[in-house]
Design a protein around this motif. Structure first.
Motif, PDB file in Angstrom:
ATOM      1  N   UNK A   1      32.622  21.344  44.880  1.00  0.00           N
ATOM      2  CA  UNK A   1      31.082  20.404  44.903  1.00  0.00           C
ATOM      3  C   UNK A   1      31.256  21.166  43.004  1.00  0.00           C
ATOM      4  N   UNK A   2      31.186  19.917  42.060  1.00  0.00           N
ATOM      5  CA  UNK A   2      30.079  21.208  41.364  1.00  0.00           C
ATOM      6  C   UNK A   2      29.117  20.903  40.449  1.00  0.00           C
ATOM      7  N   UNK A   3      28.418  22.109  40.450  1.00  0.00           N
ATOM      8  CA  UNK A   3      27.218  21.913  40.244  1.00  0.00           C
ATOM      9  C   UNK A   3      26.582  22.771  39.333  1.00  0.00           C
ATOM     10  N   UNK A   4      26.014  21.489  38.393  1.00  0.00           N
ATOM     11  CA  UNK A   4      25.338  21.381  37.098  1.00  0.00           C
ATOM     12  C   UNK A   4      23.187  21.666  37.008  1.00  0.00           C
ATOM     13  N   UNK A   5      22.808  23.565  37.293  1.00  0.00           N
ATOM     14  CA  UNK A   5      21.723  23.457  36.978  1.00  0.00           C
ATOM     15  C   UNK A   5      21.166  23.084  35.899  1.00  0.00           C
ATOM     16  N   UNK A   6      20.271  22.762  35.327  1.00  0.00           N
ATOM     17  CA  UNK A   6      20.046  23.089  33.911  1.00  0.00           C
ATOM     18  C   UNK A   6      18.364  23.517  34.405  1.00  0.00           C
TER      19      UNK A   6
ATOM     20  N   UNK B   1      24.595  16.753  40.749  1.00  0.00           N
ATOM     21  CA  UNK B   1      26.384  17.596  41.577  1.00  0.00           C
ATOM     22  C   UNK B   1      26.381  16.294  40.296  1.00  0.00           C
ATOM     23  N   UNK B   2      28.062  17.060  39.024  1.00  0.00           N
ATOM     24  CA  UNK B   2      28.828  16.227  38.730  1.00  0.00           C
ATOM     25  C   UNK B   2      30.870  15.817  39.008  1.00  0.00           C
ATOM     26  N   UNK B   3      30.873  16.570  40.395  1.00  0.00           N
ATOM     27  CA  UNK B   3      31.606  17.003  40.520  1.00  0.00           C
ATOM     28  C   UNK B   3      32.176  17.155  41.425  1.00  0.00           C
TER      29      UNK B   3
ATOM     30  N   UNK C   1      31.210  30.294  46.875  1.00  0.00           N
ATOM     31  CA  UNK C   1      30.681  29.499  45.173  1.00  0.00           C
ATOM     32  C   UNK C   1      31.404  30.827  44.152  1.00  0.00           C
ATOM     33  N   UNK C   2      31.642  29.431  42.901  1.00  0.00           N
ATOM     34  CA  UNK C   2      32.679  30.444  41.576  1.00  0.00           C
ATOM     35  C   UNK C   2      31.352  29.584  39.984  1.00  0.00           C
ATOM     36  N   UNK C   3      31.213  30.460  40.124  1.00  0.00           N
ATOM     37  CA  UNK C   3      30.425  30.582  38.337  1.00  0.00           C
ATOM     38  C   UNK C   3      31.636  29.791  37.293  1.00  0.00           C
TER      39      UNK C   3
ATOM     40  N   UNK D   1      30.962  25.086  44.499  1.00  0.00           N
ATOM     41  CA  UNK D   1      30.776  25.153  45.169  1.00  0.00           C
ATOM     42  C   UNK D   1      31.640  24.581  46.713  1.00  0.00           C
ATOM     43  N   UNK D   2      32.606  25.585  46.969  1.00  0.00           N
ATOM     44  CA  UNK D   2      33.457  25.370  48.182  1.00  0.00           C
ATOM     45  C   UNK D   2      33.656  24.927  49.776  1.00  0.00           C
ATOM     46  N   UNK D   3      33.280  24.489  50.476  1.00  0.00           N
ATOM     47  CA  UNK D   3      32.477  24.179  51.783  1.00  0.00           C
ATOM     48  C   UNK D   3      33.654  24.575  52.414  1.00  0.00           C
ATOM     49  N   UNK D   4      34.357  25.131  53.835  1.00  0.00           N
ATOM     50  CA  UNK D   4      34.857  25.274  54.017  1.00  0.00           C
ATOM     51  C   UNK D   4      34.827  25.346  56.053  1.00  0.00           C
ATOM     52  N   UNK D   5      35.806  24.299  56.570  1.00  0.00           N
ATOM     53  CA  UNK D   5      35.172  24.267  58.540  1.00  0.00           C
ATOM     54  C   UNK D   5      36.923  24.735  59.355  1.00  0.00           C
TER      55      UNK D   5
END
Length: 449
Positions: free
Chosen positions: A315-320, A294-296, A350-352, A205-209
């Motif tokens: 951020x890298x998100x790991x959803x179980x 949040x793993x990274x 958002x990139x899978x 997930x990238x957020x840009x402002x």
């Protein structure tokens, strides 16, 4: 306990030194599938497994691959006419060992300390291979069932080519019962069958402002920075109790198993004073509810950080994903939440990264009865727990899809202190012997069905 059972017990005890030597030889091969520089080691590992199976007089032993994937081994040894066919699965690739300084002994030199044998792969999952071999050696050429061995070479990097392997070799791999030795037991002295595993959705997930960095003194207080926006978005994923705030994700019940507080603290490594997050029974939170980690993070380091507004953060998100849910639904719900909660009009990407389906096994029927009886006998009357696993083994769902008529038994050698994937991975040697014994009893029981 019968004389025949006593004879199997005695034979397993006699076989264990040789089984351990073979396990140690496999462990010394650095078959890290995630490291392209060690591809030759992964190949050498497959060849070593193939040689072990040839020594057991398997009728056919082949090293195969699909779509450029890592080498796997498929071997077959026939049993009596009309006997069921049992597929024994394990994987010969291992996780990276990471920093050697974190290990108390060299990671690829098996070292016994106390009750354990320490090394990368000593448990996950070269001990699974060794357990299969040990159970087969009990019977020699007089197997009670026909056996197919399938030893995969890329489980630790997601089994990307497994569907192609299953499709290409479907007839060779077809079985009545599939035993997957890549899980574990409830505790030392308490066996288990794994009946559910969570799935996995990983996204970046990238957020840009900002289009570029600007002076924080001149523009701070008016323009939001990327880190501020990202942390605000990430905090929206949880409520005040730490439960997930993503709508539309599935949750379900778990087995009625007690997980004492003292054991939770010891096994989780939670720091003193840290409260648990979420709601509901502990095992549901660990096994059958969704969880997001949040793993990274990608953002400027503290050391050397300039006094500027950061344009973007990632951020890298790991959803179980809970059993009963799908990765398609979970990804859609997660993405929708992120889109709805991104603050201050910031740009969102958002990139899978990857996905893997959850697994839920209806563990009833003759094969499961045979397994429970075998485990109870091997552990001297202690019945196995039907255990969930919070982690993900997506290939199990692929086996269930490829062979819907087969009974799939998920077992393994691990225990709560195995530390698979971490430094000082270790195999509890006494429990390992029980695993070998249980599998020998299982093959005997299946042959009597």
């Amino acid at each position: 306990m019968t004389a025949a059972s006593d004879a199997i017990r005695a034979q397993v005890t006699d076989l264990m030194p040789g089984i351990r030597r073979d396990l140690e030889d496999l462990v010394r091969i650095e078959s890290v599938s995630a490291d392209p520089a060690r591809a030759a080691e992964v190949q050498r590992s497959a060849e070593a497994v193939a040689e072990l199976l040839r020594a057991e007089r398997f009728a056919s032993v082949d090293i195969v691959s699909a779509d450029g994937g890592a080498p796997a081994v498929i071997a077959h040894k026939p049993g009596p006419d009309g006997a069921p066919t049992v597929l024994l699965y394990a994987h010969h690739d291992v996780q990276p060992e990471n920093d050697h300084a974190d290990w108390d002994s060299p990671p690829f030199e098996p070292t016994e300390r106390g009750e354990r044998l320490y090394a990368r792969g000593a448990a996950d999952d070269k001990a699974g291979i060794a357990a299969h071999l040990g159970a087969l050696r009990v019977f020699g050429d007089d197997l009670p069932v026909s056996v197919t061995m399938f030893i995969e070479g890329e489980e630790e990097v997601g089994s990307d080519t497994l569907p192609a392997l299953l499709a290409q070799h479907q007839e060779a791999l077809r079985a009545d019962v599939i035993v997957i030795a890549d899980s574990g037991n409830w505790d030392i002295g308490e066996p288990a069958l794994t009946t559910s595993l969570r799935g996995l959705v990983r996204v970046d997930v990238e957020v840009r402002t900002l289009t570029h960095a600007v002076h924080s003194g001149m523009w701070g207080g008016l323009v939001p920075d990327g880190i501020m926006a990202l942390t605000r978005l990430l905090s929206s994923l949880y409520d005040d109790e730490g439960a997930l705030a993503i709508e539309g994700l599935h949750s379900g019940p778990a087995a009625d198993v007690e997980y004492p507080e003292v054991r939770l603290r010891a096994e989780s490594g939670a720091a003193p004073g840290v409260d648990w997050i979420g709601r509901g029974p502990v095992v549901e939170r660990l096994w059958t509810q969704p969880a997001l980690t949040i793993t990274g993070l990608d953002a400027p380091r503290v050391d050397g950080a300039s006094n500027t507004l950061t344009p973007a953060a990632r951020a890298r998100l790991s959803l179980r994903v809970a059993p009963g849910d799908t990765t398609e639904n979970a990804l859609a719900r997660l993405t929708a939440h992120l889109e709805q909660h991104v603050p201050w009009g910031a740009g969102l990407t958002v990139t899978t990264v990857d996905t893997g389906e959850a697994t839920s096994i209806e563990a009833t029927g003759p094969a499961y009865d045979a397994a429970r009886a075998a485990f109870t006998e091997a552990w001297d009357g202690t019945e196995p727990v039907d255990m969930g696993v919070g982690g993900s083994i997506p290939f199990i769902a692929e086996f269930l899809e490829a062979f819907p008529e087969a009974s799939v038994l998920v077992t393994g050698v691990e225990d709560p202190d195995t530390r698979a994937h971490g430094a000082n991975e270790g195999l509890h040697l006494a429990e390992f012997e029980k695993v070998v014994l249980a599998e020998a009893f299982l093959l005997r029981n299946l042959g009597a069905l």
